[in-house]
Design a protein around this motif. Sequence first.
Motif, PDB file in Angstrom:
ATOM      1  N   LYS A  91       0.827  -1.208   0.000  1.00  0.00           N
ATOM      2  CA  LYS A  91       0.000   0.000   0.000  1.00  0.00           C
ATOM      3  C   LYS A  91       0.862   1.260   0.000  1.00  0.00           C
ATOM      4  CE  LYS A  91      -4.274  -1.343   0.092  1.00  0.00           C
ATOM      5  NZ  LYS A  91      -5.209  -0.950  -0.950  1.00  0.00           N
ATOM      6  N   ILE A  92       1.967   1.223   0.744  1.00  0.00           N
ATOM      7  CA  ILE A  92       2.884   2.372   0.765  1.00  0.00           C
ATOM      8  C   ILE A  92       3.488   2.589  -0.624  1.00  0.00           C
ATOM      9  CG2 ILE A  92       5.092   3.197   1.677  1.00  0.00           C
ATOM     10  CD1 ILE A  92       4.246   1.942   4.369  1.00  0.00           C
ATOM     11  N   MET A  93       3.829   1.491  -1.312  1.00  0.00           N
ATOM     12  CA  MET A  93       4.364   1.614  -2.672  1.00  0.00           C
ATOM     13  C   MET A  93       3.329   2.244  -3.607  1.00  0.00           C
ATOM     14  SD  MET A  93       7.451   0.757  -3.101  1.00  0.00           S
ATOM     15  CE  MET A  93       8.287   0.829  -1.544  1.00  0.00           C
ATOM     16  N   TYR A  94       2.052   1.855  -3.461  1.00  0.00           N
ATOM     17  CA  TYR A  94       1.004   2.491  -4.265  1.00  0.00           C
ATOM     18  C   TYR A  94       0.875   3.971  -3.917  1.00  0.00           C
ATOM     19  CZ  TYR A  94      -0.962  -1.576  -6.636  1.00  0.00           C
ATOM     20  OH  TYR A  94      -1.165  -2.645  -7.453  1.00  0.00           O
ATOM     21  N   CYS A  95       0.995   4.309  -2.659  1.00  0.00           N
ATOM     22  CA  CYS A  95       0.939   5.724  -2.259  1.00  0.00           C
ATOM     23  C   CYS A  95       2.066   6.499  -2.919  1.00  0.00           C
ATOM     24  CB  CYS A  95       1.021   5.862  -0.742  1.00  0.00           C
ATOM     25  SG  CYS A  95      -0.460   5.323   0.124  1.00  0.00           S
ATOM     26  N   LEU A  96       3.265   5.929  -2.900  1.00  0.00           N
ATOM     27  CA  LEU A  96       4.399   6.591  -3.540  1.00  0.00           C
ATOM     28  C   LEU A  96       4.202   6.678  -5.053  1.00  0.00           C
ATOM     29  CD1 LEU A  96       7.367   5.010  -1.556  1.00  0.00           C
ATOM     30  CD2 LEU A  96       6.451   7.322  -1.340  1.00  0.00           C
ATOM     31  N   ARG A  97       3.574   5.674  -5.625  1.00  0.00           N
ATOM     32  CA  ARG A  97       3.323   5.658  -7.068  1.00  0.00           C
ATOM     33  C   ARG A  97       2.417   6.814  -7.478  1.00  0.00           C
ATOM     34  NH1 ARG A  97       1.987   6.669 -11.441  1.00  0.00           N
ATOM     35  NH2 ARG A  97       1.424   5.282 -13.130  1.00  0.00           N
ATOM     36  N   PHE A  98       1.420   7.111  -6.685  1.00  0.00           N
ATOM     37  CA  PHE A  98       0.441   8.124  -7.075  1.00  0.00           C
ATOM     38  C   PHE A  98       0.726   9.500  -6.478  1.00  0.00           C
ATOM     39  CE2 PHE A  98      -1.917   4.156  -7.743  1.00  0.00           C
ATOM     40  CZ  PHE A  98      -2.184   4.333  -9.092  1.00  0.00           C
ATOM     41  N   THR A  99       1.909   9.714  -5.946  1.00  0.00           N
ATOM     42  CA  THR A  99       2.242  11.036  -5.404  1.00  0.00           C
ATOM     43  C   THR A  99       2.439  12.072  -6.502  1.00  0.00           C
ATOM     44  OG1 THR A  99       4.573  10.444  -5.300  1.00  0.00           O
ATOM     45  CG2 THR A  99       3.282  10.229  -3.268  1.00  0.00           C
ATOM     46  N   ASN A 100       2.544  11.641  -7.747  1.00  0.00           N
ATOM     47  CA  ASN A 100       2.715  12.607  -8.831  1.00  0.00           C
ATOM     48  C   ASN A 100       1.430  13.352  -9.157  1.00  0.00           C
ATOM     49  OD1 ASN A 100       1.403  10.406  -9.925  1.00  0.00           O
ATOM     50  ND2 ASN A 100       2.399  10.591 -11.909  1.00  0.00           N
ATOM     51  N   ASN A 101       0.301  12.840  -8.708  1.00  0.00           N
ATOM     52  CA  ASN A 101      -0.977  13.534  -8.952  1.00  0.00           C
ATOM     53  C   ASN A 101      -1.081  14.752  -8.046  1.00  0.00           C
ATOM     54  OD1 ASN A 101      -1.498  11.503 -10.711  1.00  0.00           O
ATOM     55  ND2 ASN A 101      -2.856  10.389  -9.346  1.00  0.00           N
ATOM     56  N   ARG A 102      -1.598  15.817  -8.590  1.00  0.00           N
ATOM     57  CA  ARG A 102      -1.672  17.067  -7.829  1.00  0.00           C
ATOM     58  C   ARG A 102      -2.667  16.999  -6.675  1.00  0.00           C
ATOM     59  NH1 ARG A 102      -1.634  20.975 -13.033  1.00  0.00           N
ATOM     60  NH2 ARG A 102       0.513  20.531 -13.610  1.00  0.00           N
ATOM     61  N   ASP A 103      -3.723  16.209  -6.838  1.00  0.00           N
ATOM     62  CA  ASP A 103      -4.741  16.146  -5.792  1.00  0.00           C
ATOM     63  C   ASP A 103      -4.428  15.103  -4.720  1.00  0.00           C
ATOM     64  OD1 ASP A 103      -5.088  14.017  -7.443  1.00  0.00           O
ATOM     65  OD2 ASP A 103      -7.273  14.091  -7.417  1.00  0.00           O
ATOM     66  N   PHE A 104      -3.335  14.401  -4.877  1.00  0.00           N
ATOM     67  CA  PHE A 104      -2.966  13.344  -3.937  1.00  0.00           C
ATOM     68  C   PHE A 104      -1.853  13.840  -3.029  1.00  0.00           C
ATOM     69  CE2 PHE A 104      -0.586   9.631  -2.611  1.00  0.00           C
ATOM     70  CZ  PHE A 104      -1.600   8.794  -2.189  1.00  0.00           C
ATOM     71  N   LYS A 105      -2.105  13.853  -1.729  1.00  0.00           N
ATOM     72  CA  LYS A 105      -1.100  14.292  -0.763  1.00  0.00           C
ATOM     73  C   LYS A 105      -0.850  13.159   0.221  1.00  0.00           C
ATOM     74  CE  LYS A 105      -1.306  19.051  -1.392  1.00  0.00           C
ATOM     75  NZ  LYS A 105      -0.775  19.142  -2.697  1.00  0.00           N
TER      76      LYS A 105
END
Length: 93
Positions: free
Chosen positions: A44-58
């Motif tokens: 799950k942490i890897m998925y969080c890091l994967r989607f950190t490039n989205n502007r709405d994802f913090k």
Amino acid sequence: MKKDKYHYYTLTALILFWIESIAVINHVNNFRFIFGMLFFVLGKIMYCLRFTNNRDFKLARLLPFLTVSFILIVYGILIEKKVIEEKTLKINF
């Protein structure tokens, strides 16, 4: 370069989830279950890091939720283990 990093996160998350699935097959064994849940959280942490490039994802907004979830899971495992031990003691005596 940046695109390769995100592919690495996705591939790592999928591998971690695969290991978690194998470990949780025998969920009666507490060590394997905890081992599987550890790999689930890491995936799950890897998925969080994967989607950190989205502007709405913090990621910082998710940390309190992840912390509370982790504490509840560990607390639930410890309570379940205590209940199982108490039942075993009652059966033995």
